[in-house]
Design a protein around this motif. Sequence first.
Motif, mmCIF file in Angstrom:
data_model
loop_
_atom_site.group_PDB
_atom_site.id
_atom_site.type_symbol
_atom_site.label_atom_id
_atom_site.label_comp_id
_atom_site.label_asym_id
_atom_site.label_seq_id
_atom_site.Cartn_x
_atom_site.Cartn_y
_atom_site.Cartn_z
ATOM 1 N N ASN A 181 26.480 90.966 41.568
ATOM 2 C CA ASN A 181 26.123 91.921 41.977
ATOM 3 C C ASN A 181 25.811 90.940 43.262
ATOM 4 N N PRO A 182 25.727 91.745 44.784
ATOM 5 C CA PRO A 182 24.739 90.807 45.534
ATOM 6 C C PRO A 182 23.371 91.202 45.696
ATOM 7 N N LEU A 183 23.099 92.215 45.138
ATOM 8 C CA LEU A 183 21.414 92.375 44.497
ATOM 9 C C LEU A 183 21.028 91.581 43.050
ATOM 10 N N GLU A 184 21.495 90.337 42.611
ATOM 11 C CA GLU A 184 20.931 89.951 41.531
ATOM 12 C C GLU A 184 19.699 89.633 41.592
ATOM 13 N N GLY A 185 18.785 89.067 40.946
ATOM 14 C CA GLY A 185 17.710 88.519 40.776
ATOM 15 C C GLY A 185 16.377 89.235 41.597
ATOM 16 N N TRP A 186 16.943 90.420 42.399
ATOM 17 C CA TRP A 186 15.810 91.717 42.679
ATOM 18 C C TRP A 186 15.573 92.501 42.105
ATOM 19 N N LYS A 187 14.439 92.380 41.744
ATOM 20 C CA LYS A 187 14.006 93.576 41.162
ATOM 21 C C LYS A 187 13.063 95.198 41.617
ATOM 22 N N PRO A 188 14.249 96.288 41.588
ATOM 23 C CA PRO A 188 13.370 97.755 42.208
ATOM 24 C C PRO A 188 12.346 97.858 41.656
ATOM 25 N N ILE A 406 15.316 104.661 49.915
ATOM 26 C CA ILE A 406 14.884 103.133 50.276
ATOM 27 C C ILE A 406 13.803 103.171 49.184
ATOM 28 N N THR A 407 13.706 101.809 48.721
ATOM 29 C CA THR A 407 13.295 100.956 47.437
ATOM 30 C C THR A 407 12.815 99.541 47.951
ATOM 31 N N LYS A 408 12.239 99.485 47.135
ATOM 32 C CA LYS A 408 11.127 98.382 47.266
ATOM 33 C C LYS A 408 11.640 97.168 46.194
ATOM 34 N N LEU A 409 12.000 96.211 46.712
ATOM 35 C CA LEU A 409 12.944 94.605 45.898
ATOM 36 C C LEU A 409 11.668 93.784 45.532
ATOM 37 N N GLU A 410 11.519 93.295 44.798
ATOM 38 C CA GLU A 410 10.977 91.558 44.390
ATOM 39 C C GLU A 410 12.046 90.523 43.856
ATOM 40 N N HIS A 411 12.031 89.710 44.870
ATOM 41 C CA HIS A 411 12.699 88.899 43.959
ATOM 42 C C HIS A 411 12.072 88.228 42.515
ATOM 43 N N GLN A 412 12.914 87.994 41.963
ATOM 44 C CA GLN A 412 12.244 86.889 40.663
ATOM 45 C C GLN A 412 12.312 85.558 40.864
ATOM 46 N N GLN A 413 12.451 85.016 41.439
ATOM 47 C CA GLN A 413 12.268 83.595 41.607
ATOM 48 C C GLN A 413 11.907 83.404 42.798
ATOM 49 N N THR A 414 11.434 84.097 43.852
ATOM 50 C CA THR A 414 10.994 83.690 45.139
ATOM 51 C C THR A 414 10.055 84.184 45.330
ATOM 52 N N LYS A 415 9.772 85.318 44.705
ATOM 53 C CA LYS A 415 9.157 86.335 45.059
ATOM 54 C C LYS A 415 8.539 87.464 46.521
ATOM 55 N N GLU A 416 9.513 86.954 46.874
ATOM 56 C CA GLU A 416 9.816 87.604 48.155
ATOM 57 C C GLU A 416 9.604 88.814 48.354
ATOM 58 N N VAL A 417 9.255 89.864 48.519
ATOM 59 C CA VAL A 417 9.578 91.033 48.969
ATOM 60 C C VAL A 417 10.211 92.397 49.847
ATOM 61 N N ARG A 418 10.671 92.742 49.248
ATOM 62 C CA ARG A 418 11.524 93.693 50.561
ATOM 63 C C ARG A 418 11.156 95.485 50.863
ATOM 64 N N THR A 419 11.139 95.755 51.766
ATOM 65 C CA THR A 419 11.003 97.715 51.588
ATOM 66 C C THR A 419 12.571 97.544 52.002
ATOM 67 N N ILE A 420 13.241 98.101 51.485
ATOM 68 C CA ILE A 420 14.610 98.243 52.619
ATOM 69 C C ILE A 420 15.726 99.006 51.102
ATOM 70 N N ASN A 421 16.396 100.007 52.650
ATOM 71 C CA ASN A 421 17.450 100.520 52.092
ATOM 72 C C ASN A 421 18.608 99.881 50.924
ATOM 73 N N VAL A 422 18.905 100.196 50.273
ATOM 74 C CA VAL A 422 20.230 100.045 48.911
ATOM 75 C C VAL A 422 21.313 101.110 48.554
ATOM 76 N N GLU A 423 22.376 101.087 48.921
ATOM 77 C CA GLU A 423 23.396 102.212 48.837
ATOM 78 C C GLU A 423 23.173 102.642 47.637
ATOM 79 N N TYR A 424 23.725 103.987 48.182
ATOM 80 C CA TYR A 424 23.441 104.677 46.498
ATOM 81 C C TYR A 424 24.416 104.390 45.246
ATOM 82 N N ASN A 425 25.592 103.902 45.916
ATOM 83 C CA ASN A 425 26.544 103.589 45.116
ATOM 84 C C ASN A 425 26.367 101.943 44.326
ATOM 85 N N GLN A 426 24.864 101.430 44.708
ATOM 86 C CA GLN A 426 24.455 100.322 44.331
ATOM 87 C C GLN A 426 22.934 100.593 43.404
ATOM 88 N N LEU A 427 22.825 101.712 43.856
ATOM 89 C CA LEU A 427 21.645 102.051 43.268
ATOM 90 C C LEU A 427 21.056 102.238 41.620
#
Length: 740
Positions: A181-188, A406-427
């Motif tokens: 999963n390319p979004l593994e580790g990211w919490k929306p 448009i989704t807010k993502l936070e990485h569970q390990q690095t704690k990096e935060v992004r507000t970014i587009n997530v494709e509908y089939n991945q959301l």
Amino acid sequence: MGKKSRRTNRNKSKVKSNKKKLSGANGTATEDKSQSTENVEDILSIGEETETSACDNNDTAAAVATNGHAKEEIEKAEAEDAEVEEEGSVPNGLTESLSLLTDAQRKLALALCEAGQSHLFAHWPKPSGISSPSSQAVAKIKVRFMEQLERMDAGYESRGGLTGYIENAKVLLAKSQAGENPLEGWKPSVPTGNLFEVGTKDYAEMEKVGLGEVGACGFVLVAGGLGERLGYGGIKLALPSETVTGTCYLQYYIETILAIQTKYSASGVKLPLCIMVSNDTSAGTVSLLSENDNFGMDADQITIVQQGDGVPALLDNNAKIALDTKDRYKIQAKPHGHGDIHALMYTHGIAEKWEASGIKWTIFFQDTNGLAFHTLPLALGVSKKHGFIMNSLAVPRKAKQAIGAITKLEHQQTKEVRTINVEYNQLDPLLRATSFPDGDVNDKKTGYSPFPGNINQLVFDLHAYGKAINRTKGAMPEFVNPKYKDEAKTVFKKPTRLECMMQDFPTILEGKTETQFVGFTSIAADLCFSPVKNATVDGVKMQENGTHPGVAATGEADQYEAVAKIMRSIGCKVGVPDPVTFAGITFVPGPEIVLHPGFVSFPGEYQNRFSKPSSVRISANSSLVVSGRCTDLVIESLDLRGALIIDCEEGATGGVIRDLKVCNQGWHKVAVGESEEDEVLRMRGYRINKTETKTITFKKDGTFVESGDSEPLPEGIADLLSPGQTESSEKTKECMCTIQ
């Protein structure tokens, strides 16, 4: 082992041994750099008359085969080299043909063999050693093939050229096969933002902030598409955005930018426009501009950047490059995606040039959205207030709707935060795998998903944008999406490729000082987003399934409705007609209101143009056109039941429409069938019959001329009338048409 197999293995060479041959090759390299798209069969099937002419002119690049000799050479080589080459080996045909190539082409060919792409050259025949039209034709084909590879290599230069593409593809394909999963580790989570509505105090205040910034914008138009999918033979930018005036999309965009420049830019400042084209649209775009004198824009304001030949299609998980199924001397190419625009902005140094000229913001928009600029000051106001580096214009989105979110993502390990587009089939799977067990569902109060829809209209702080693309050479992260035939994911249904998207820009930002300044501005789609991207037949199916059809008819209708909505928001009385259906597409047909951006560009300007909005009445089936020369016209009071065109002579100032009543037969849509020759009308399913029109022209001496006066209609107005139509000076009996 048969005789042929022994010969093939005995003569097989390795890349390392051939590198010596490269440095010692002394043949004359072919200098023909044409980007010919001729098929091999075309080159090999030209008759004796052409051959004689080519030989007489000693034009080896145009030399052709006769009596099928060259074709026989190629077919013989393909039969002999039918066995799969060992990885890293150099086929005999390539080894013996290196003298035909330039140094750069030799290096590239050998590097590709070393990278496991020997099959690209396995069918090359060895040169006969005898100069003849057939041998020259074969040489031309080989050189043409290498020139395509060179262009593809140069187009991927910032990522390591074609060998870099192959290595990146192997990594991404392995991850895809493994099901990573390319979004593994990211919490929306739901992003923070505001939904604006035109006509409200919040909208007006934020737009006012943006109007102070709009005069310092550079514009980036992502326009790589042809109109074939829509049933149109030209580039999409040449499509009329509406059929009342016939203004094409590119003209509308440029005239809007020039209107902004005139109204809001500092003295001497020119607002620049960068247009990204593809190989398919480059010539058409240049021609459209040159034939129309750039639609009034100075040549030094326009920069055209071109995507390359695309990227190679890939056959399997080993990233083997696919040859064209109809021409084995041509690579099967696929688009790399609109994410290339950032790399092109970098390689052309555009951000630095624009910033040096006083530009502060960069606006990205796409080629067939006639509502693109209505909400620009609103988005700029939000960016200015919050200090956004990147601001995505967004629309309310239904759950599972097929647009990115448009989704807010936070990485569970690095704690990096992004507000970014997530494709509908991945959301939806991402939400279900984390803290949203129901996935992507509509909010019960609003009826929409809490994750707004991305429409790829982006606002960037130019200084921060330039800094980021300089750091990364504008390269966006890539992804791959192969469709597999088998459960083991080893066989593709069709060749795949690597892609990148321009909205993934937040991934190249670093640290909280950058990543926290990404946001969005949300507003209803009927004011900002109605792309024309589908053929009518496809739009019918989409509309039946409850999805906006995105066809020419709805794109036009939505332009009229957006203007009507803004007018209603300030108090004008604008009617709403009943829906109509043409060519299977149902839409609200009007009123047909076309206000040139020179007259009014943004919602915040309407109050000044319609000074007594409650005294402006436009019936549901009326048509109103105001030309771009009427830059300071005021419509104070108007009762329109029919069709009215208002124009101003060049140099005319002032002009007030007061207590004007117009009542005539107006304009009407009439169905056209599949046999209609005009493709612009055929794709809409209707034509506009302009039965009766009133025209008023303000003259530079302070007077005005009504339709039917003895003086001819001004240039530009006559073009709006139907062929053979004449204006009548006789006033209708139902209502008097006067100006006071």
